[in-house]
Every structure is written in C-alpha cells, then in structure tokens.
Write an enzyme that holds these catalytic residues in place. Sequence first.
Site, PDB file in Angstrom:
ATOM      1  N   GLU A   1       0.821  -1.213   0.000  1.00  0.00           N
ATOM      2  CA  GLU A   1       0.000   0.000   0.000  1.00  0.00           C
ATOM      3  C   GLU A   1       0.858   1.267   0.000  1.00  0.00           C
ATOM      4  O   GLU A   1       0.740   2.122   0.902  1.00  0.00           O
ATOM      5  CB  GLU A   1      -0.965  -0.005   1.197  1.00  0.00           C
ATOM      6  CG  GLU A   1      -1.925  -1.168   1.155  1.00  0.00           C
ATOM      7  CD  GLU A   1      -3.020  -1.150   2.217  1.00  0.00           C
ATOM      8  OE1 GLU A   1      -4.092  -1.712   1.967  1.00  0.00           O
ATOM      9  OE2 GLU A   1      -2.809  -0.572   3.288  1.00  0.00           O
TER      10      GLU A   1
ATOM     11  N   GLU B   1      -5.561  -8.367  -1.265  1.00  0.00           N
ATOM     12  CA  GLU B   1      -6.253  -8.207   0.019  1.00  0.00           C
ATOM     13  C   GLU B   1      -7.714  -7.899  -0.247  1.00  0.00           C
ATOM     14  O   GLU B   1      -8.026  -7.008  -1.042  1.00  0.00           O
ATOM     15  CB  GLU B   1      -5.680  -7.040   0.842  1.00  0.00           C
ATOM     16  CG  GLU B   1      -4.348  -7.302   1.465  1.00  0.00           C
ATOM     17  CD  GLU B   1      -3.899  -6.186   2.388  1.00  0.00           C
ATOM     18  OE1 GLU B   1      -4.755  -5.524   3.017  1.00  0.00           O
ATOM     19  OE2 GLU B   1      -2.680  -5.974   2.472  1.00  0.00           O
TER      20      GLU B   1
HETATM   21  C1  BG6 Z   1      -4.421  -3.114   4.759  1.00  0.00           C
HETATM   22  C2  BG6 Z   1      -3.086  -3.594   5.228  1.00  0.00           C
HETATM   23  O1  BG6 Z   1      -4.444  -1.743   4.993  1.00  0.00           O
HETATM   24  O2  BG6 Z   1      -5.566  -3.566   5.363  1.00  0.00           O
HETATM   25  C3  BG6 Z   1      -3.114  -4.732   6.216  1.00  0.00           C
HETATM   26  O3  BG6 Z   1      -2.237  -3.915   4.162  1.00  0.00           O
HETATM   27  C4  BG6 Z   1      -4.303  -4.569   7.127  1.00  0.00           C
HETATM   28  O4  BG6 Z   1      -1.894  -4.773   6.891  1.00  0.00           O
HETATM   29  C5  BG6 Z   1      -5.568  -4.647   6.282  1.00  0.00           C
HETATM   30  O5  BG6 Z   1      -4.348  -5.470   8.178  1.00  0.00           O
HETATM   31  C6  BG6 Z   1      -6.853  -4.587   7.071  1.00  0.00           C
HETATM   32  O6  BG6 Z   1      -6.838  -3.467   7.883  1.00  0.00           O
HETATM   33  P1  BG6 Z   1      -7.079  -3.542   9.452  1.00  0.00           P
HETATM   34  O7  BG6 Z   1      -6.801  -2.194   9.912  1.00  0.00           O
HETATM   35  O8  BG6 Z   1      -8.459  -3.985   9.623  1.00  0.00           O
HETATM   36  O9  BG6 Z   1      -6.087  -4.566   9.960  1.00  0.00           O
END
Ligand code: BG6
Length: 477
Positions: free
Chosen positions: A173, A365
């Site tokens: 990111e 993701e």
């Molecule tokens: C992304 C990141 O921003 O979202 C991860 O690459 C992160 O590291 C994921 O865990 C989900 O976000 P969060 O804040 O719910 O863990």
Amino acid sequence: MTTARFPDGFLWGGATAANQIEGAYDEGGKGLSIQDVTPRGIMYDRVAGPTADNLKLEGIDFYHRYAEDIALFAEMGFTVFRFSIAWSRIFPNGDEDTPNEEGLAFYDRVLDELEKHGIEPLITLSHYETPLHLAERYDGWVNRDLIGFYERYARTCFERYGDRVKYWLTFNEINSVLHIPFGSGGINTPREELSRKDLYQAIHHELVASARVTRVAHEINPDLKVGCMVISMPIYPLTPDPDDVIAVMNADHANLMFSDVHTRGYYPGYAQRFFRENGIVLDITDQDREDLAHTVDFVSFSYYMSICESGDPQVKADGAGNIMGGVPNPTLAASEWGWQIDPKGLRIVLNQFWDRWQKPLFIVENGLGAKDQLVEVDGEMTVEDDYRIAYLNDHLVQVAEAIEDGVELWGYTTWGPIDLVSASTAQLSKRYGFIYVDRNDDGTGSLTRYKKRSFDWYAEVIRTNGASLEAREVLKV
Ligand code: BG6
C-alpha cells in the site's frame, strides 16, 4: 451457483504480513521494527519502546506454528500464500553490510513448507515494518540513504529465494505514506511537522527504490514477476454536480499517481502540475529517472470499500476507511468498523485499473473484519460466520464479472485467512480469518486454531474454481 468462470491456473489463497502474525519480535536475531513501538496500531503515535500491551510482539505465534498454519491453508486448497518478510529479521538495524543468517533461515523453512504443499509464495518485501533504527537514525524514507539499504535487502532476498519465489511485491500500500508517514514510511518526524515536500520526497525515494529493485530482480532471474501494491478505493461523486466529479478526479489523481509512476516510469502531467502549484521542488537525479523507467510486471492492490467525494467544502468527509476515509456513501451499509461494503466497487476498480494500465492485476487483500463468536456445534468449536461468507461471495461474483469484462487477473488472496492482529487498531477482535485463533485483545488465550464455517466454504470455492459462488442481490442500506 453462478456461471462464474475463473481462468485455469487462477491463483487462490490468502494474505498476511509478518508483523501481524509472526510474533517472536526479539527472537532469531531480529531487530526492532516500527510495529514493535506502535501498540495502538499504525494510525496512532509511536511509544518509546516495546510495551506489554502490544499484541504484535507475540502476534499469533506464526513464527513457531507456521507448519500447522500452512497445513490448514493447504487443506483449503490454497495455490498461493502472500506473506511478508520482516526486514528487521534479515537486517536487524537496516543499515548493516551483511544479513542475519538466522532470519534468512526462518523464511527458508516457511518456503520448504509451502513447497511441500504445492503452494506458490507471493512475498511482500516491505509491509509497514521498516526497521526502527532506520526511522530513528535516518528519519525513514525522507532520507535518500534508504534506497541503498532497501536495495541491499531486496537483493539479498532475490538471491536467496529467487529460484523458488516467482512473485514479489515491493511496498505494501505504497500510497498510504501520505496518510501514515511513520507506519508506512518509517518517518519519525511527527506528521504535523512534515512539509508536503518532505512527504513527496519520501514517496519519490520509495518509487525509485521500487523501480530499482524491479531491475535487480530481473537481472538476477528474468522469470521473476515484480509488482507494486496500492490501496484501491473507487471514489464516487456524491452528486452529478461537475464540481463533485472534479473533486473525484483530483482525489483519484492523488491516489493513483503511485501506480501511474510504477507502470509508466515517469510522473504524469497532473502530478507535475500539483508539484508546480504547491511549490514542491523534488530532488530528482538523472539516475532516479533512469531507475524509474523500470516498470512493474503487474499491479496488485487491496480492496475493502469505496467512498464518495464532494466539491462542496461544507460536506463532511468523516467516513471511516482503510487508512483513507472520505464522504460516506448514503446507499451503502458498513462493517462494524464503519468501512462501507461495496462488492460492485471491486468490479469497477478492476476495470479502472485494467483500462488505465493494461498490466495484469492481482487482488492481494479483500475481506471483512468482524467480531466472531466461538460456539460449539456437534462437539466441535467453530464460528458460524455467514456474514463473512456473504461478503466474500458477493465480492468474488463481481471479480468474475470483471474477468468477463476482459480484465486480466492473476489471482485473489483474502486478507487474513487466519485471524491476526489488525494493522489500524492493533486488535485481535477485528477478525478476518477462515481460521479462528484463540487470542483476545487483552493478550489472553491459548492460541489454539479452530476452523470457522467459512473454512469449508472457501475450500469449495477453490475446488470448483469459483463455480460454487452464488449470484444474488446485494443488500444495501
Ligand atoms: C491493509 C493492510 O491496509 O488492510 C493490512 O495492508 C491490514 O496490513 C488490512 O491489516 C486490514 O486493515 P485492518 O486495519 O483492519 O487490519
């Protein structure tokens, strides 16, 4: 059932990051990373040193339980597993001349395990875990020296693992630096003291470093595929007012500039205008320009939600989101953490990215962070997480639509296939997994793993290459 058609060889799996799963923060010669001093999460200020309330110090103990966890991924039929290498395991301070052999050996063992199960690794070199020393001594990516340290680290990884790892991501990111300079860029100077020039200079160093190691990877092994990784977030105009549409265009530019540079090899005109009009004069060398010309092989991204924009300064941009927020969309429901759920946004973003860059895409993701309840069913402990199944099903149906639209997509990894520590809030109770981990926000728990209902559901999706997905009406507010 849908008529969804995912291409043969489509990669299915899950994604994690070292600092959110490994634990063992001071074992195996590892140095401290910036995560070891952010117990409340990457959105918040750092503290002086590691503290007992920081769940990441133990994570879910993947460092010792990786074999058991990878076996569970294999049981679901994963063909790819995305994980990150903790930079501070390989170079504990970040600026040493030689790597830490114990750290390298740990990832050898992880790769052995993946190979045993026929799972393709996808490695992120830097996932919000810059060595702390680089933040404290150099102020992170603001400093040009970081390019050389990162290159040495990346070269070490490519040389060690390049014959068994084909897919690499340079920075997780990368477009988050604008929003979380310490968490994303290891920049120790408090945000309010940073000028725009500092921030964009840091971004420039990361873009150069990314391009330079892409070249290094190709020199070491021309078959390696190196991708960038960005937060994707479709931005919709709040109304049809052209001022709202222009606001969207500007917000898109701020967010897409990173991949524009990664894929084109230079700063686009709108970025140059932005620098000019804001008095930002970057230090860009001829060598930098040459480096930037080494473009990525593919574009990968996270997708959780969409957001709106408005040209009216009276409209509040107070919607929560994955690092970036915006104006809430009145038509969409939200998760328990306020992230608005928008499966169709994923189809939109896939088309936008494909149309814009014509580079293969990889969704690395996607998922729903939710509070889970462990219950006993037929003598087994489990979680009846139909909400997670619905979220993933509806997003994957839209992925199939995008593939039908002609988008070239290599694979899909859900975020956190096993519960892990949240990046933004450092909670364990914000769970994403198909596998429940018995650990609580206060640090108690046995760390035992339990399969949730979604475990078998995802296994079936993978087994049928998406044919078991259900096309259905998506609920709005
Ligand atoms: C992304 C990141 O921003 O979202 C991860 O690459 C992160 O590291 C994921 O865990 C989900 O976000 P969060 O804040 O719910 O863990």
